[in-house]
Design a protein around this motif. Structure first.
Motif, PDB file in Angstrom:
ATOM      1  N   GLU A 412      34.576  34.317  37.536  1.00 25.83           N
ATOM      2  CA  GLU A 412      35.045  35.048  38.632  1.00 25.83           C
ATOM      3  C   GLU A 412      34.567  36.323  38.714  1.00 25.83           C
ATOM      4  O   GLU A 412      33.716  36.757  37.792  1.00 25.83           O
ATOM      5  N   ALA A 413      34.746  37.059  39.784  1.00 30.30           N
ATOM      6  CA  ALA A 413      34.013  38.216  40.186  1.00 30.30           C
ATOM      7  C   ALA A 413      34.703  39.217  39.253  1.00 30.30           C
ATOM      8  O   ALA A 413      36.055  39.301  38.996  1.00 30.30           O
ATOM      9  N   PRO A 414      33.864  40.241  38.704  1.00 30.10           N
ATOM     10  CA  PRO A 414      34.703  41.581  37.779  1.00 30.10           C
ATOM     11  C   PRO A 414      35.421  42.147  38.665  1.00 30.10           C
ATOM     12  O   PRO A 414      35.466  42.238  40.152  1.00 30.10           O
ATOM     13  N   VAL A 415      36.246  43.049  38.199  1.00 30.99           N
ATOM     14  CA  VAL A 415      37.225  44.096  38.741  1.00 30.99           C
ATOM     15  C   VAL A 415      36.546  45.403  38.767  1.00 30.99           C
ATOM     16  O   VAL A 415      36.310  45.629  37.827  1.00 30.99           O
ATOM     17  N   ILE A 416      36.056  45.997  39.844  1.00 29.85           N
ATOM     18  CA  ILE A 416      35.576  47.145  40.135  1.00 29.85           C
ATOM     19  C   ILE A 416      36.356  48.442  39.549  1.00 29.85           C
ATOM     20  O   ILE A 416      37.516  48.294  39.693  1.00 29.85           O
ATOM     21  N   GLY A 417      35.565  49.228  38.689  1.00 33.27           N
ATOM     22  CA  GLY A 417      36.250  50.559  38.363  1.00 33.27           C
ATOM     23  C   GLY A 417      35.787  51.787  38.803  1.00 33.27           C
ATOM     24  O   GLY A 417      35.540  51.679  40.256  1.00 33.27           O
ATOM     25  N   ILE A 428      28.683  52.679  36.105  1.00 37.96           N
ATOM     26  CA  ILE A 428      29.642  52.059  37.017  1.00 37.96           C
ATOM     27  C   ILE A 428      30.741  51.430  35.989  1.00 37.96           C
ATOM     28  O   ILE A 428      30.194  50.578  35.344  1.00 37.96           O
ATOM     29  N   GLU A 429      31.803  51.709  36.020  1.00 34.07           N
ATOM     30  CA  GLU A 429      32.777  50.923  35.031  1.00 34.07           C
ATOM     31  C   GLU A 429      33.368  49.943  35.892  1.00 34.07           C
ATOM     32  O   GLU A 429      33.786  50.130  36.967  1.00 34.07           O
ATOM     33  N   PHE A 430      33.801  49.044  34.992  1.00 33.41           N
ATOM     34  CA  PHE A 430      34.377  47.706  35.675  1.00 33.41           C
ATOM     35  C   PHE A 430      35.278  47.206  34.650  1.00 33.41           C
ATOM     36  O   PHE A 430      35.173  47.319  33.495  1.00 33.41           O
ATOM     37  N   THR A 431      36.052  45.866  35.053  1.00 38.72           N
ATOM     38  CA  THR A 431      36.761  45.149  34.016  1.00 38.72           C
ATOM     39  C   THR A 431      36.397  43.739  34.015  1.00 38.72           C
ATOM     40  O   THR A 431      36.176  43.152  35.424  1.00 38.72           O
ATOM     41  N   ALA A 432      36.109  42.911  33.013  1.00 36.49           N
ATOM     42  CA  ALA A 432      35.649  41.768  32.818  1.00 36.49           C
ATOM     43  C   ALA A 432      36.659  40.949  33.671  1.00 36.49           C
ATOM     44  O   ALA A 432      38.036  40.914  33.720  1.00 36.49           O
ATOM     45  N   PHE A 475      28.996  51.053  44.762  1.00 31.21           N
ATOM     46  CA  PHE A 475      28.380  49.835  43.815  1.00 31.21           C
ATOM     47  C   PHE A 475      29.236  48.692  44.056  1.00 31.21           C
ATOM     48  O   PHE A 475      30.181  48.878  43.932  1.00 31.21           O
ATOM     49  N   THR A 476      28.545  47.659  43.673  1.00 30.37           N
ATOM     50  CA  THR A 476      29.456  46.533  43.443  1.00 30.37           C
ATOM     51  C   THR A 476      28.919  45.945  42.080  1.00 30.37           C
ATOM     52  O   THR A 476      27.577  46.171  41.664  1.00 30.37           O
ATOM     53  N   VAL A 477      29.474  44.810  41.308  1.00 31.63           N
ATOM     54  CA  VAL A 477      29.029  44.244  40.122  1.00 31.63           C
ATOM     55  C   VAL A 477      29.357  42.667  39.988  1.00 31.63           C
ATOM     56  O   VAL A 477      30.388  42.348  40.642  1.00 31.63           O
TER      57      VAL A 477
END
Length: 688
Positions: A412-417, A428-432, A475-477
């Motif tokens: 699934e897509a990561p959750v952007i931080g 760029i921080e994010f959640t798995a 930014f996107t992840v």
């Protein structure tokens, strides 16, 4: 007158009433006897009897007439019984027997004479004995004769007929109504492991003597441990149809044919021991297992589910096979199903698109393995634990089978931080993502908008470099695993990268002193960096044009000053600081909060209290600006690379001009040098 019998005379006991006259004369009765001149005078001879023996035979207290019989009764074959016979002579003459006596008749071999009689038996009640033994070697009535020759005139020979019956047991065995011959067998049939079955066996004695069994009986043979004797037979077993029973139990603990033996020792001459073999078959429900191949697939791919029925340990077939496998939710039979089985007969049901596989009515032959196979698939990533229902068969319940299939997909897509800008870069921080698609995520990729600059990482955060300072980005992840790459996340917050002029690692946009590598923060906003701030508003030290390595070593302090040796009117505070890594010299700005008095001159106070003017210092308002050299006159310590320098200010009297003085340690050093020069000069003079 008494007459003298002259044919014979004998000395008499005159008190006797009878006289036995020697020779073959007679027994006489005496009447009116008188003793005349030493002779016996007999008169009135009233009777004379000839001399003769009289033989009689008895066994115990029972007399046996001439020509009589004696019965030894029943006797087991090859066993013996002895009987003593008594010969008596009740006659007037000695009885003479012809010895040794012997046996005659049809069965003389079944009897024997163990002790012979004496040949002469005295008259008047003399006795002798002889002993006969009966030892039958075959069954039935046995007869023999004994004719004892003797001198009894009317019983010569004295005839005796002897009889006896040879008896023997006759053992027979049966289980229920079924007879089992010596050396025969009994089968318990098929029995599930660890279950028990009993069989009662009957021993019958149809012979004419007791059947003697050696008890307790026991088991032998290769699989004796699979059988047990539950009850023992009794002994003896009565003749003529007597019975006894014993019970054998079969309890198999492993699959396969089992055999044991029972040998019953007994006194049946031709069936000793009486041998019996007991057999049985231990059966176990066939082993039941399943497997997925492969056990990990991509979504919408196919895995073959194989259910294995292993009957290889049984010597009998497993019939009426039956099971149902309800697949876990999300896992279905593929299209096509490719359903197949190697089991004999039966009905296999596996419809494409359904979550059910079933099999009924089949057979797994003895000592074989058969399988049922069907293709399965799933569109959804996950771990599918498949557990079937129990396998049932004629051999019992095998239990269920289980295996696990892993279906993997893109994550699934990561959750952007939060995005944070740097110099020509951003973090760029994010959640798995909540699901990695069943396969570990190997990489994350952050992408900028604009410019599509990218940066990769294995976990949060990702850094994107090569950005243009002063340009705004979002930014996107996205995440990547062994299957592929996820959808991109939502866009981040906007950030604008900027430079780092002084190179201290803090962007100019975040640096309160973008041209001063020594300082970056100004908590109280007084224009003095937090590192050089002495605590008061506008009080502290600034370093001008210092290299990147230049740093304060501890806090800057505003300390009171002793004015005892002050050359003029001194202010009450001195600023003390320590710098390192600043090179050979560094420019200092010392700020005292309030403006310094007009006419102030920069001074420092040494640790010994001396006041030394700071050369070339300038004062403007509340600020003293000057240059300090590492190891120079104003540096209080002698450590290379470290500068320790206090600073204050004094207003001199009008008639006094500030003369720079040297620090105390410098003066001592110069004095020592001058002394050495003087000593050297004196030595040269003496040398001349």
């Amino acid at each position: 007158m008494n007459t003298l019998y002259t044919s014979s005379s004998v000395a008499l006991d005159t008190s006797a009433t009878t006289l036995n006259i020697p020779g073959d004369v007679a027994w006489v009765a005496i009447e009116d006897a008188a003793n005349i001149g030493g002779r016996v005078i007999v008169d009135d001879l009233i009777d004379a009897v000839p001399v003769a023996p009289e033989m009689a035979l008895s066994q115990g207290a029972t007399g046996i007439a001439d020509g009589g019989t004696h019965d030894f009764g029943a006797r087991a074959l090859n066993s013996s019984t002895d009987t003593v016979f008594t010969v008596a002579n009740s006659g007037s003459g000695n009885l003479t027997l012809s010895t040794p006596i012997s046996l005659g008749g049809a069965n003389a071999d079944q009897f024997s004479i163990q002790a012979q009689p004496s040949s002469t038996i005295a008259s008047g009640g003399g006795e002798t004995t002889y002993t006969l033994r009966f030892t039958p070697t075959s069954t039935g009535t046995k007869t023999a004769t004994i004719a004892i020759a003797n001198n009894d005139s009317d019983e010569n020979p004295y005839n005796l007929t002897i009889t006896g019956t040879g008896t023997a047991p006759e053992m027979a065995l049966s289980q229920g109504a079924i007879p089992i011959a010596d050396g025969g067998s009994y089968g318990f049939g098929n029995h599930a492991l660890n279950s028990s079955s009993n069989a009662v066996f009957t021993v019958v004695n149809s012979g004419n003597s007791d059947l003697m069994l050696t008890t307790p009986i026991s088991l032998g043979g290769a699989n004796a441990d699979q059988f047990s004797i539950q009850t023992q037979p009794s002994s003896p077993v009565a003749a003529g149809g007597g019975t006894t029973t014993y019970t054998v139990r079969f309890t198999p603990t492993s699959a396969g044919a089992k055999t044991a033996t029972i040998a019953i020792a007994n006194n049946d001459s031709d069936e000793n021991p009486y041998n019996l073999s007991v057999t049985g078959v231990g059966t176990a429900p066939p082993a039941f297992s399943m497997s997925f191949a492969p056990n990990s697939i991509n979504a919408d791919s196919t895995s073959t589910l194989t259910l294995t029925i292993d009957n290889s340990s049984n010597t009998v077939g497993a019939t009426n096979l039956s099971f149902t496998d309800n697949l876990p939710a999300g896992l279905v039979v593929s299209t096509p199903s490719n359903a197949a089985t190697t089991c004999s007969g039966g009905t296999l049901t596996a419809l494409s698109g359904t979550g059910n596989v079933s099999f009924t009515g089949g057979t797994a032959a003895a000592n074989t393995v058969c399988v049922i196979s069907v293709d399965t698939t799933s569109s959804n990533a996950g771990t599918y634990i498949n557990t079937s229902g129990d396998l049932l068969s004629s051999l019992g319940t095998s239990g269920s089978a289980t295996d696990t299939l892993t279906v993997i997909s893109v994550p699934e897509a990561p959750v952007i931080g939060t995005a944070t800008a740097g110099e020509a870069r951003a973090t760029i921080e994010f959640t798995a993502p909540a699901s990695d698609g069943g396969s570990p995520i190997t990489e994350y990729t952050a992408t900028s908008t604009p410019e599509n600059r990218t940066g990769t990482c294995s976990s949060s955060p990702c850094t994107v470099t090569g950005l243009t300072n002063d340009t705004t980005y979002t930014f996107t992840v996205k995440a990547t695993n062994s299957v592929g790459t996820s959808e991109v996340s939502e866009a981040s917050n906007s950030v604008t990268p900027s430079g780092d002029t002084d190179g201290d690692g803090t962007l100019d946009s975040d640096d309160a002193f973008p041209f001063d590598p020594v300082e970056k923060d100004d908590f109280d906003g007084d224009g003095i960096g937090d590192n050089g701030d002495a605590g008061g508003l506008g009080v502290g030290v600034r370093v001008v044009d210092a290299p990147l390595t230049c740093q304060f070593q501890g806090p800057v302090t505003a300390e009171p000053v002793s004015t005892e040796k002050a050359p003029g009117q001194a202010i009450s505070t001195q600023l003390r600081f320590v710098l390192a890594g600043c090179g050979s010299s560094v420019s200092i700005e010392a700020l005292f909060g309030d403006d310094l008095p007009n006419g102030s001159i920069a001074y420092k106070v040494t640790s010994s209290g001396d006041w030394i003017a700071i050369p070339n210092a300038t004062i403007e308002g509340n600020k003293i600006s000057y240059i300090v050299t590492d190891g120079g006159p104003l540096d209080e310590d002698s450590i290379p690379g470290t500068i320790t320098d206090p600073v204050t200010a004094v207003v001199l009297p009008a008639s006094v001009t500030a003369v720079p003085t040297l620090p105390e340690w410098t003066r001592i050093f110069l004095a020592a040098v001058i002394g050495l020069i003087g000593v050297s000069y004196v030595r040269r003079r003496w040398a001349w």
